[in-house]
Design a protein around this motif. Structure first.
Motif, short mmCIF file in Angstrom:
data_model
loop_
_atom_site.label_atom_id
_atom_site.label_comp_id
_atom_site.label_asym_id
_atom_site.label_seq_id
_atom_site.Cartn_x
_atom_site.Cartn_y
_atom_site.Cartn_z
N ARG A 480 0.82 -1.22 0.00
CA ARG A 480 0.00 0.00 0.00
C ARG A 480 0.85 1.26 0.00
O ARG A 480 0.31 2.37 0.04
N ASP A 560 -4.48 1.55 7.44
CA ASP A 560 -4.81 0.13 7.30
C ASP A 560 -4.82 -0.58 8.65
O ASP A 560 -4.80 -1.81 8.71
N LEU A 606 -8.06 0.76 4.38
CA LEU A 606 -7.39 -0.17 3.48
C LEU A 606 -7.32 -1.55 4.13
O LEU A 606 -7.04 -1.67 5.33
N ASP A 608 -8.86 -5.53 5.01
CA ASP A 608 -10.13 -6.09 5.51
C ASP A 608 -10.03 -6.51 6.97
O ASP A 608 -10.60 -7.51 7.39
N PRO A 630 -11.74 1.79 -0.21
CA PRO A 630 -11.37 1.69 -1.63
C PRO A 630 -10.43 0.52 -1.89
O PRO A 630 -9.80 -0.03 -0.98
N THR A 631 -10.34 0.14 -3.16
CA THR A 631 -9.27 -0.76 -3.58
C THR A 631 -7.97 0.04 -3.65
O THR A 631 -7.99 1.28 -3.67
N LEU A 632 -6.85 -0.66 -3.73
CA LEU A 632 -5.59 0.07 -3.82
C LEU A 632 -5.53 0.90 -5.09
O LEU A 632 -5.07 2.05 -5.09
N ASP A 633 -6.00 0.34 -6.21
CA ASP A 633 -5.99 1.09 -7.46
C ASP A 633 -6.94 2.28 -7.43
O ASP A 633 -6.73 3.27 -8.12
N GLY A 634 -7.97 2.20 -6.62
CA GLY A 634 -8.96 3.27 -6.58
C GLY A 634 -8.78 4.25 -5.44
O GLY A 634 -9.61 5.15 -5.27
N GLU A 638 -10.75 7.92 -4.96
CA GLU A 638 -11.68 8.11 -3.85
C GLU A 638 -11.30 9.34 -3.03
O GLU A 638 -12.17 10.13 -2.65
#
Length: 649
Positions: A480, A560, A606, A608, A630-634, A638
């Motif tokens: 991340r 995270d 970040l 779960d 969000p996902t890492l790519d998103g 966001e």
């Protein structure tokens, strides 16, 4: 008169860089360097990695080095060094067979005696050829074959030291051999005087006037002549070093039979000694293992050893691993000779890329002397990051690309005279009208600054933005790290170019929290450190918001993990896992103090981790904030979208 038809010939451009070659793509290069820097590499290491890896259009140094080693390996794998020895053995056997056949047809005591002489020859080729130097041949074919041995040895030995000599000495006469010997004597005399520090300029000119035909390279000084000869002589010595001891001894014996004149071998030995004394830095000790099936003569083998030396030098130049290494060190001509013109083009393009990066001012020296990305480079990285984020946002909303400016607000329809510091757009109709009215009054100037009027816009509120990013080890460990940095780059670029009135503060938090500049965050290396001190980060965020009382407060938290550290009144950070009640109390207490400033708060969660999900849900509910997973790519999309949503609100 009719114009005569003209013919045109087209070919490759050979005079310098290709004028039609595509320009250097600095954007791709900088994105690559920026990605490596964000992953923890230094700018210098990132640049070197880019040069090693290459670009989409150009092979990198690693690929060129691999081809150099393949070329070197192929040269050794396909050839062997004993071609001259093999040819001498064949000629010797031909001479002995012809002589025995001739003697067998003679019924005399002399014939039997000569047969005994032949049977008593040494078993090694060098010894046998030496013993036969005084033998009175009865067979003309045998004598011719033996003379071929002497001629072959002379031509091969000369070809080792002087390029093209093997062909030039075909069917050499005794007069030709004498001229060669005289040239060697004069050459050794010249080199001997030069080694003693005497002025040899006049002697060199006389030498070249007399023997210049033997040096097609046309050296212009004694030093150039020494350089020319020493390189080949060192290669000849490396060739001998690469042979077995038996092969080496045979060649040393055979060298005395070159052209039937041992003085030639003596002159060449003296030449080698002179050159080794003048150029001790040449590689006189190296060797190489040749294991192929293609036999090479002494001259050809020496050229192969020269090629190996050139390939080794190219491999070192391409490695760029020695102190002070530069792309300009690479011998482009040698690279093109061994790997082809495209390799030369690729290496030149990489060198140009390195020069252009330096010329564009994308690197600068830090106070400690290290290389770091310049503000200009950070802006370009920010542009790239923001462009990627905006593309994601548009794709999600189905928007097409537009050019919008959000710094000044919406136009009110009114205009006013321009004043120093105004950045609003000009009102072109009002500006041109003012110019025409002034010219009607007799002023001949086409346009004056007093004519300019700008479009008035509605006042837009400022925002004080605090971006809090988790820098604990788990962010590095779980991949991340770079998405977090690219998110900060994108947000920083957006605010610095479109919302310049807003004040962005970047705050990192691991065991401790601290405010950082963008360059520090981009170059920040991951450190094994336990602790997620959100309490300290919120404390710094609150200070930033209080310093901007007239601005809309915005707090964005990227993390995270739940908080596992807090700051004691004395400034010491205390870590506990699982989170201690003291850490949770300190964090919630600081969040309440920030909430009193009525900010917009968003948590970007970040991973779960269920414990983290419970914590951020509780604190978001407590401060009236939002939670985004969000996902890492998103992540970047966001964060930027949430900031824009807050600004619109």
């Amino acid at each position: 008169m009719a114009r005569r038809n003209r013919r045109f010939a087209y070919g490759p451009y050979v005079d310098g860089p290709d004028p039609l070659a595509p320009p250097v793509d600095l954007r791709e290069a900088l994105d690559s360097i920026g990605r490596d820097v964000m992953e923890g590499s230094s700018p210098r290491s990132a640049l070197q990695e880019l040069l090693r890896r290459g670009t989409e259009q150009r092979r990198g140094l690693d690929e060129l080095t691999r081809e150099v080693w393949q070329r070197r390996s192929r040269l050794q794998r396909e050839n062997r060094l004993d071609g001259t020895l093999q040819e001498v053995r064949e000629l010797l056997q031909r001479a002995l067979d012809a002589e025995r056949d001739s003697l067998g047809r003679q019924d005399t005591d002399d014939a039997r005696f000569r047969e005994m002489q032949l049977d008593a020859l040494p078993s090694d080729t060098g010894g046998a050829v030496r013993e036969l130097s005084e033998y009175d041949w009865r067979s003309a074919d045998a004598r011719e074959a033996y003379e071929e041995i002497r001629d072959l040895l002379g031509r091969e030995m000369l070809d080792q030291r002087f390029q093209g000599m093997k062909q030039a000495m075909e069917n050499a006469t005794p007069q030709d051999v004498e001229r060669i010997r005289e040239m060697l004597d004069d050459l050794n005399d010249l080199l001997g005087n030069h080694a003693q520090g005497r002025d040899t300029e006049q002697q060199f000119a006389e030498f070249m006037a007399r023997h210049g035909e033997f040096f097609p390279e046309n050296p212009t000084s004694t030093e150039e002549l020494v350089d020319l000869l020493a390189q080949r002589a060192a290669a000849a010595q490396r060739m001998l070093n690469s042979m077995s001891e038996q092969q080496r001894n045979e060649l040393m014996q055979l060298s005395q039979q070159a052209f039937g004149d041992p003085r030639l071998a003596q002159a060449l030995a003296q030449l080698d000694a002179n050159l080794q004394g003048l150029r001790p830095g040449e590689d006189w000790e190296g060797s190489g293992r040749f294991r192929g099936e293609n036999p090479m003569g002494m001259g050809e083998a020496t050229r192969a050893m020269e090629q190996l030396g050139q390939l080794d030098a190219l491999a070192e130049q391409l490695s760029q691993s020695y102190p002070g290494a530069r792309m300009e060190d690479i011998d482009l001509d040698a690279l093109g000779e061994h790997l082809g013109d495209q390799a030369r083009v690729d290496a030149r393009a990489l060198a140009e890329l390195e020069r252009e990066l330096a010329r564009q001012g994308l690197f600068e020296r830090a106070p400690d002397g290290s290389l770091q990305l310049s503000p200009k480079a950070l802006r370009r990285l920010g542009e790239s990051a923001l462009r990627d984020v905006v593309d994601q946002v548009r794709a999600r909303r189905g928007e097409r690309e537009t050019h919008r400016s959000g710094a000044a607000g919406e136009a009110t329809g009114a205009t006013r005279p321009w004043a120093f510091g105004d950045t609003e757009a000009w009102s072109v109709p009002r500006t041109l009208l003012n110019a025409q009215l002034r010219r009607a009054g007799g002023d001949e100037r086409a346009l004056d600054v007093t004519d300019v009027e700008i479009v008035e816009t509605e006042q837009r509120s400022r925002a004080a933005v605090a971006l809090l990013v988790d820098t604990s080890w788990s962010m590095v460990q779980d991949g991340r790290w770079v998405p977090m940095k690219r998110t900060a780059l994108a947000l920083h670029q957006l605010i610095s170019t479109r919302f310049r009135g807003d004040d962005l503060k970047l705050i990192t938090f691991g065991r401790h929290a601290r405010s950082v500049e963008l360059g520090e965050l981009v170059g920040l290396e991951g450190v094994w450190e336990q602790g997620t001190n959100l309490h300290h980060a919120l404390l710094l965020a609150g200070q930033h918001l209080r310093h901007n009382p007239d601005a809309q407060p915005v707090v964005l938290v990227v993390t995270d993990g739940e908080p596992t550290a807090h700051l004691e009144p004395g400034g010491e950070a205390v870590f506990d896992w699982p989170p201690s009640p003291e850490t949770l109390r300190a964090t919630i207490g600081e969040l309440d103090r920030v909430t009193a400033l009525r900010p917009s708060v968003t948590f970007f969660m970040l991973g779960d981790d269920p414990r983290l999900a419970v914590f951020v849900d509780d604190v978001a509910r407590r401060c009236g904030g939002r939670v985004v997973a969000p996902t890492l790519d998103g992540l970047g999309a966001e964060v930027v979208s949430d900031y824009l949503r807050t600004r619109r609100r």
